[in-house]
Motif scaffolding. Sequence first.
Motif, PDB file in Angstrom:
ATOM      1  N   HIS A 197       0.829  -1.202   0.000  1.00  0.00           N
ATOM      2  CA  HIS A 197       0.000   0.000   0.000  1.00  0.00           C
ATOM      3  C   HIS A 197       0.861   1.249   0.000  1.00  0.00           C
ATOM      4  CE1 HIS A 197      -3.953  -1.918   1.673  1.00  0.00           C
ATOM      5  NE2 HIS A 197      -3.705  -2.227   0.412  1.00  0.00           N
ATOM      6  N   ASN A 198       0.312   2.296  -0.621  1.00  0.00           N
ATOM      7  CA  ASN A 198       1.052   3.553  -0.723  1.00  0.00           C
ATOM      8  C   ASN A 198       1.067   4.341   0.579  1.00  0.00           C
ATOM      9  OD1 ASN A 198       1.771   3.403  -3.468  1.00  0.00           O
ATOM     10  ND2 ASN A 198      -0.291   4.025  -4.060  1.00  0.00           N
ATOM     11  N   VAL A 199       0.012   4.192   1.365  1.00  0.00           N
ATOM     12  CA  VAL A 199      -0.160   5.066   2.521  1.00  0.00           C
ATOM     13  C   VAL A 199       0.006   4.266   3.820  1.00  0.00           C
ATOM     14  CG1 VAL A 199      -1.589   6.897   3.501  1.00  0.00           C
ATOM     15  CG2 VAL A 199      -1.939   6.207   1.121  1.00  0.00           C
ATOM     16  N   MET A 200       0.748   4.852   4.750  1.00  0.00           N
ATOM     17  CA  MET A 200       0.887   4.250   6.077  1.00  0.00           C
ATOM     18  C   MET A 200       0.585   5.315   7.131  1.00  0.00           C
ATOM     19  SD  MET A 200       4.147   1.670   5.665  1.00  0.00           S
ATOM     20  CE  MET A 200       3.711   0.675   7.108  1.00  0.00           C
ATOM     21  N   TYR A 201      -0.147   4.919   8.152  1.00  0.00           N
ATOM     22  CA  TYR A 201      -0.629   5.840   9.179  1.00  0.00           C
ATOM     23  C   TYR A 201      -0.176   5.372  10.559  1.00  0.00           C
ATOM     24  CZ  TYR A 201      -4.256   6.449   5.504  1.00  0.00           C
ATOM     25  OH  TYR A 201      -4.942   6.631   4.319  1.00  0.00           O
ATOM     26  N   TRP A 202      -0.011   6.339  11.451  1.00  0.00           N
ATOM     27  CA  TRP A 202       0.184   6.030  12.866  1.00  0.00           C
ATOM     28  C   TRP A 202      -0.912   6.723  13.671  1.00  0.00           C
ATOM     29  CZ3 TRP A 202       2.992   2.435  15.119  1.00  0.00           C
ATOM     30  CH2 TRP A 202       4.142   1.942  14.474  1.00  0.00           C
ATOM     31  N   TYR A 203      -1.564   5.902  14.515  1.00  0.00           N
ATOM     32  CA  TYR A 203      -2.598   6.401  15.410  1.00  0.00           C
ATOM     33  C   TYR A 203      -2.182   6.145  16.852  1.00  0.00           C
ATOM     34  CZ  TYR A 203      -6.041   6.604  11.568  1.00  0.00           C
ATOM     35  OH  TYR A 203      -6.732   6.901  10.414  1.00  0.00           O
ATOM     36  N   GLN A 204      -2.653   7.009  17.730  1.00  0.00           N
ATOM     37  CA  GLN A 204      -2.540   6.794  19.163  1.00  0.00           C
ATOM     38  C   GLN A 204      -3.954   6.555  19.702  1.00  0.00           C
ATOM     39  OE1 GLN A 204      -2.264  10.177  21.970  1.00  0.00           O
ATOM     40  NE2 GLN A 204      -0.295   9.337  22.607  1.00  0.00           N
ATOM     41  N   GLN A 205      -4.104   5.491  20.492  1.00  0.00           N
ATOM     42  CA  GLN A 205      -5.410   5.226  21.085  1.00  0.00           C
ATOM     43  C   GLN A 205      -5.255   5.015  22.583  1.00  0.00           C
ATOM     44  OE1 GLN A 205      -7.558   1.676  19.869  1.00  0.00           O
ATOM     45  NE2 GLN A 205      -9.533   2.713  20.145  1.00  0.00           N
ATOM     46  N   LYS A 206      -5.863   5.887  23.351  1.00  0.00           N
ATOM     47  CA  LYS A 206      -5.869   5.727  24.796  1.00  0.00           C
ATOM     48  C   LYS A 206      -7.132   4.974  25.201  1.00  0.00           C
ATOM     49  CE  LYS A 206      -2.821   9.570  25.683  1.00  0.00           C
ATOM     50  NZ  LYS A 206      -2.526  10.779  26.477  1.00  0.00           N
ATOM     51  N   SER A 207      -7.091   4.466  26.415  1.00  0.00           N
ATOM     52  CA  SER A 207      -8.150   3.584  26.886  1.00  0.00           C
ATOM     53  C   SER A 207      -9.531   4.208  26.716  1.00  0.00           C
ATOM     54  CB  SER A 207      -7.900   3.248  28.353  1.00  0.00           C
ATOM     55  OG  SER A 207      -8.863   2.344  28.823  1.00  0.00           O
ATOM     56  N   SER A 208     -10.435   3.443  26.118  1.00  0.00           N
ATOM     57  CA  SER A 208     -11.833   3.838  25.912  1.00  0.00           C
ATOM     58  C   SER A 208     -11.979   5.098  25.055  1.00  0.00           C
ATOM     59  CB  SER A 208     -12.533   4.050  27.258  1.00  0.00           C
ATOM     60  OG  SER A 208     -12.492   2.872  28.023  1.00  0.00           O
ATOM     61  N   GLN A 209     -10.994   5.378  24.225  1.00  0.00           N
ATOM     62  CA  GLN A 209     -11.086   6.539  23.338  1.00  0.00           C
ATOM     63  C   GLN A 209     -10.963   6.095  21.885  1.00  0.00           C
ATOM     64  OE1 GLN A 209      -8.512   9.822  24.322  1.00  0.00           O
ATOM     65  NE2 GLN A 209      -8.876   9.628  26.525  1.00  0.00           N
ATOM     66  N   ALA A 210     -11.291   6.994  20.992  1.00  0.00           N
ATOM     67  CA  ALA A 210     -11.153   6.722  19.566  1.00  0.00           C
ATOM     68  C   ALA A 210      -9.689   6.812  19.156  1.00  0.00           C
ATOM     69  CB  ALA A 210     -11.982   7.722  18.765  1.00  0.00           C
ATOM     70  N   PRO A 211      -9.292   6.109  18.113  1.00  0.00           N
ATOM     71  CA  PRO A 211      -7.930   6.297  17.583  1.00  0.00           C
ATOM     72  C   PRO A 211      -7.753   7.735  17.108  1.00  0.00           C
ATOM     73  CG  PRO A 211      -8.936   4.317  16.665  1.00  0.00           C
ATOM     74  CD  PRO A 211     -10.013   5.067  17.384  1.00  0.00           C
ATOM     75  N   LYS A 212      -6.578   8.276  17.393  1.00  0.00           N
ATOM     76  CA  LYS A 212      -6.267   9.657  17.018  1.00  0.00           C
ATOM     77  C   LYS A 212      -5.077   9.639  16.068  1.00  0.00           C
ATOM     78  CE  LYS A 212      -4.928  14.086  19.092  1.00  0.00           C
ATOM     79  NZ  LYS A 212      -3.625  14.204  18.431  1.00  0.00           N
TER      80      LYS A 212
END
Lengths: 115, 110
Positions: free
Chosen positions: A29-44
Motif C-alpha cells: 500500500h502507498n499510505v501508512m498511518y500512525w494512530y494513538q489510542q488511549k483507553s476507551s477513546q477513539a484512535p487519534k
Amino acid sequence: DAMVIQNPRYQVTQFGKPVTLSCSQTLNHNVMYWYQQKSSQAPKLLFHYYDKDFNNEADTPDNFQSRRPNTSFCFLDIRSPGLGDAAMYLCATSRDRAGGQETQYFGPGTRLLVL
Amino acid sequence: QQPVQSPQAVILREGEDAVINCSSSKALYSVHWYRQKHGEAPVFLMILLKGGEQKGHEKISASFNEKKQQSSLYLTASQLSYSGTYFCGTRGGSNYKLTFGKGTLLTVNP
C-alpha cells in the motif's frame, strides 16, 4: 497472507527514554498511518506517509516523529516519552487516500507502558 | 471535526437487532465502519462512499445519507461475536484524514 505487522506487541520504557515502534506491511500500500489510542477513546491520527511524502497532524507533539525508509516499513519514534504517552499505538495502511481506495487496514497495535 | 455516534452503549440478547448512528456537522466524502474488541486492533467492516449507497456484510449492513451527513450501521440477528466497540470514521472532501467517533460499545449476551 497479506497483512500489517507491528513489533513489539508490548513495549515498556522509562520516562524520558527514547523508544521506537515498528510497522511493516505486505500489502504494498502507498499510505501508512500512525494512530494513538488511549483507553476507551477513539484512535487519534498522529501522521501519515503518502509514499515518501510525510504529513503531520497539527496537534501532534514534536516528541513524536516518524520514518519510512521504504514502502514496506514505517517507524514511530518517541524521543522523550512521558507518562501521558502510555497508549496503544496503531499502524494502518491504505492503497490510496481517496477514490474509494482509502480503506485503512490496521495492524494489531503496540501497547506502550511508560514507567 | 469528530462525528457523533449514538447510542454510546447498547446491550442485546443474541438474535436481537441494533442500529448505531453516526452523524457529522460537515459534508462527508466517505464513512468507514470498524469493530474493535478489547485489546485488539480495529477490524474494517465496510466503507460507504458519497452517493447514498447501502452496503452489506453478512448480517451487518450500513447506509449513508450524504445530504443529512449521517450513516447508520444495522446489525440483525446479533451473535455473541458481534460484541465490541463500533467506530465510525468520517472523511471530508479534500481532507484525507479519517476522524473517528467516540465509539458505541455493543454487548451481546446469550
